[in-house]
Design a protein around this motif. Structure first.
Motif, short mmCIF file in Angstrom:
data_model
loop_
_atom_site.label_atom_id
_atom_site.label_comp_id
_atom_site.label_asym_id
_atom_site.label_seq_id
_atom_site.Cartn_x
_atom_site.Cartn_y
_atom_site.Cartn_z
N THR A 1 7.35 11.84 -18.53
CA THR A 1 8.02 10.69 -17.92
C THR A 1 7.19 10.20 -16.73
O THR A 1 6.89 10.96 -15.82
N ILE A 2 6.84 8.92 -16.76
CA ILE A 2 6.11 8.30 -15.66
C ILE A 2 7.03 7.24 -15.04
O ILE A 2 7.49 6.34 -15.74
N LEU A 3 7.28 7.35 -13.75
CA LEU A 3 8.17 6.42 -13.06
C LEU A 3 7.45 5.76 -11.89
O LEU A 3 6.67 6.41 -11.20
N PRO A 4 7.73 4.47 -11.65
CA PRO A 4 7.24 3.88 -10.41
C PRO A 4 8.11 4.40 -9.27
O PRO A 4 9.23 4.86 -9.50
N MET A 5 7.62 4.36 -8.05
CA MET A 5 8.47 4.80 -6.93
C MET A 5 9.67 3.86 -6.79
O MET A 5 10.74 4.25 -6.34
N SER A 6 9.48 2.59 -7.22
CA SER A 6 10.55 1.60 -7.17
C SER A 6 10.25 0.49 -8.16
O SER A 6 9.09 0.23 -8.47
N ASP A 7 11.28 -0.16 -8.65
CA ASP A 7 11.10 -1.36 -9.48
C ASP A 7 10.90 -2.60 -8.61
O ASP A 7 10.58 -3.68 -9.12
N GLU A 8 11.10 -2.47 -7.32
CA GLU A 8 11.02 -3.59 -6.39
C GLU A 8 9.68 -3.56 -5.66
O GLU A 8 9.25 -2.52 -5.19
N PRO A 9 9.02 -4.73 -5.55
CA PRO A 9 7.72 -4.76 -4.87
C PRO A 9 7.84 -4.59 -3.36
O PRO A 9 8.79 -5.08 -2.74
N THR A 10 6.90 -3.88 -2.79
CA THR A 10 6.79 -3.72 -1.34
C THR A 10 5.36 -3.36 -1.03
O THR A 10 4.59 -3.00 -1.94
N ASP A 11 4.98 -3.46 0.23
CA ASP A 11 3.62 -3.13 0.65
C ASP A 11 3.65 -2.07 1.73
O ASP A 11 4.65 -1.88 2.42
N LEU A 12 2.52 -1.42 1.89
CA LEU A 12 2.37 -0.46 2.97
C LEU A 12 2.09 -1.23 4.26
O LEU A 12 1.31 -2.20 4.27
N LEU A 13 2.70 -0.79 5.34
CA LEU A 13 2.54 -1.46 6.64
C LEU A 13 2.24 -0.41 7.71
O LEU A 13 2.97 0.57 7.84
N ALA A 14 1.16 -0.61 8.43
CA ALA A 14 0.78 0.30 9.51
C ALA A 14 0.87 -0.44 10.85
O ALA A 14 0.51 -1.62 10.94
N VAL A 15 1.34 0.26 11.87
CA VAL A 15 1.43 -0.31 13.20
C VAL A 15 0.46 0.43 14.12
O VAL A 15 0.54 1.66 14.25
N LEU A 16 -0.45 -0.31 14.74
CA LEU A 16 -1.47 0.27 15.59
C LEU A 16 -0.92 0.55 16.99
O LEU A 16 0.14 0.03 17.37
N PRO A 17 -1.63 1.36 17.78
CA PRO A 17 -1.17 1.66 19.14
C PRO A 17 -0.91 0.43 20.00
O PRO A 17 -0.04 0.44 20.88
N ASN A 18 -1.63 -0.67 19.75
CA ASN A 18 -1.43 -1.89 20.53
C ASN A 18 -0.31 -2.78 19.99
O ASN A 18 -0.09 -3.89 20.48
N GLY A 19 0.39 -2.29 18.94
CA GLY A 19 1.50 -3.04 18.37
C GLY A 19 1.12 -3.94 17.21
O GLY A 19 2.00 -4.50 16.54
N GLU A 20 -0.17 -4.07 16.93
CA GLU A 20 -0.61 -4.92 15.81
C GLU A 20 -0.17 -4.31 14.48
O GLU A 20 -0.26 -3.11 14.27
N LYS A 21 0.32 -5.19 13.59
CA LYS A 21 0.78 -4.76 12.28
C LYS A 21 -0.28 -5.08 11.22
O LYS A 21 -0.78 -6.20 11.15
N ILE A 22 -0.60 -4.08 10.41
CA ILE A 22 -1.57 -4.23 9.33
C ILE A 22 -0.84 -4.02 8.02
O ILE A 22 -0.24 -2.97 7.79
N ILE A 23 -0.88 -5.02 7.14
CA ILE A 23 -0.16 -4.94 5.87
C ILE A 23 -1.14 -4.85 4.70
O ILE A 23 -2.09 -5.63 4.61
N GLY A 24 -0.90 -3.90 3.82
CA GLY A 24 -1.70 -3.77 2.61
C GLY A 24 -2.59 -2.54 2.62
O GLY A 24 -3.18 -2.20 3.66
N GLU A 25 -2.65 -1.85 1.49
CA GLU A 25 -3.44 -0.62 1.41
C GLU A 25 -4.92 -0.84 1.71
O GLU A 25 -5.54 -0.04 2.42
N CYS A 26 -5.49 -1.90 1.17
CA CYS A 26 -6.92 -2.15 1.39
C CYS A 26 -7.22 -2.35 2.86
O CYS A 26 -8.21 -1.84 3.39
N GLN A 27 -6.35 -3.11 3.53
CA GLN A 27 -6.54 -3.37 4.94
C GLN A 27 -6.35 -2.09 5.77
O GLN A 27 -7.08 -1.84 6.73
#
Length: 301
Positions: free
Chosen positions: A117-143
């Motif tokens: 059985t292979i399952l996605p973590m979710s059927d709903e799309p979402t992206d990874l989001l990282a927040v840097l020490p200065n508060g800047e938000k980086i969205i997307g795995e490649c970024q």
């Protein structure tokens, strides 16, 4: 034995091949936040969840010599389809027909003749989001992969529900394997889904974290903490009972000198299979007290 594997990237697909001979029921929960390559192009134009790692897992379990395996492995060159995998396009088409990534994957897996059985973590799309020490938000795995400093924390761009069957599989598992793979972009995404996080916390299964076997090229290479400690600080909860470090893996297989890594693999499937063949012989690990975690599994062998 019922085993659930959680992760993404090449690590998860190779883990599935390695662990399959050692269990009766195998389920994979795959990260769906990738935004690069063919997957990223399809997400930008068609929406939906990332399909590349899912395709990779399904094909890894299929017979390499079968015609259907070769067909879905095909990648186009030139024109509007340049760089796209036929497997990705097939999964996209099935997703649009069924309005469910979970159902589309089930059909695709059946076409390949896989019983796992292979399952996605979710059927709903979402992206990874990282927040840097200065508060800047980086969205997307490649970024996020191209960051030069560790983020303060990592989350999902929007909360999503676990895919149907994912939580039940975790609750019913005898053993849960997390990793190997890049900490931020392969291991973290599924465990940021609230339903999955709660299930991992509540399950009675032994939870084993396998550190990345391939050397990290992302900002994680500057990490001065143990990977499991950093990951738990990011997630905000304890997700494993046993952590197997790269050194421990090497010790476990040190007497298998004939194991040679295939050039096209980032993780050694034969080596991983050997490791888990040895570990699963040991009831001590599977009955481990959840209050005592060690990254020196080799000391038990």
């Amino acid at each position: 034995m019922k085993i659930v594997c959680i992760g993404g990237g090449h690590g998860l697909s190779h883990m599935l091949s390695a662990i399959r001979p050692h269990c009766a029921e195998l389920t994979a929960i795959v990260a769906t936040t990738d935004n690069g390559g063919s997957t990223g192009k399809l997400r930008n134009s068609q929406g939906g969840v990332a399909l590349g790692d899912i395709r990779r897992c399904c094909l890894q379990l299929a017979d390499d010599d079968s015609l259907v395996h070769k067909v879905f492995h095909h990648r186009f060159e030139g024109g509007e389809l340049d760089g796209h995998s036929l497997g990705n396009l097939t999964l996209l088409g099935l997703s649009q027909q069924t309005n469910s990534a979970t159902q589309a994957i089930a059909w695709f897996n059946a076409m390949l003749g896989n019983s796992e059985t292979i399952l996605p973590m979710s059927d709903e799309p979402t992206d990874l989001l990282a927040v840097l020490p200065n508060g800047e938000k980086i969205i997307g795995e490649c970024q996020i992969d191209s960051l030069t400093q560790l983020p303060d924390y990592v989350t999902l761009s929007q909360n999503v529900n676990a895919a149907p069957g994912a939580v039940e599989a975790i609750h019913n598992a005898d053993l849960i394997l997390i990793g190997p793979g890049s900490l931020i972009t392969s291991v973290m995404p599924a465990m940021l889904v609230e339903d999955i996080a709660q299930a991992i916390n509540m399950t009675s299964a032994c939870r084993v974290f396998i550190e990345n076997i391939a050397k990290e090229t992302s900002v994680i290479k500057s990490l001065d903490l143990k990977p499991v400690d950093w990951l738990e600080s990011m997630l905000g909860y304890s997700f494993c009972d046993l952590s197997i470090s790269h050194d421990a893996l090497s010790e476990i297989v040190s007497h298998f000198d004939d194991v040679i890594k295939t050039p096209n693999q980032q993780h050694d499937i034969e080596q991983l299979s050997t490791v888990f063949g040895e570990i699963l012989k040991m009831p001590l690990i599977l009955e481990a007290d959840k209050s005592s975690r060690t990254d020196q599994a080799v000391s038990m062998l």
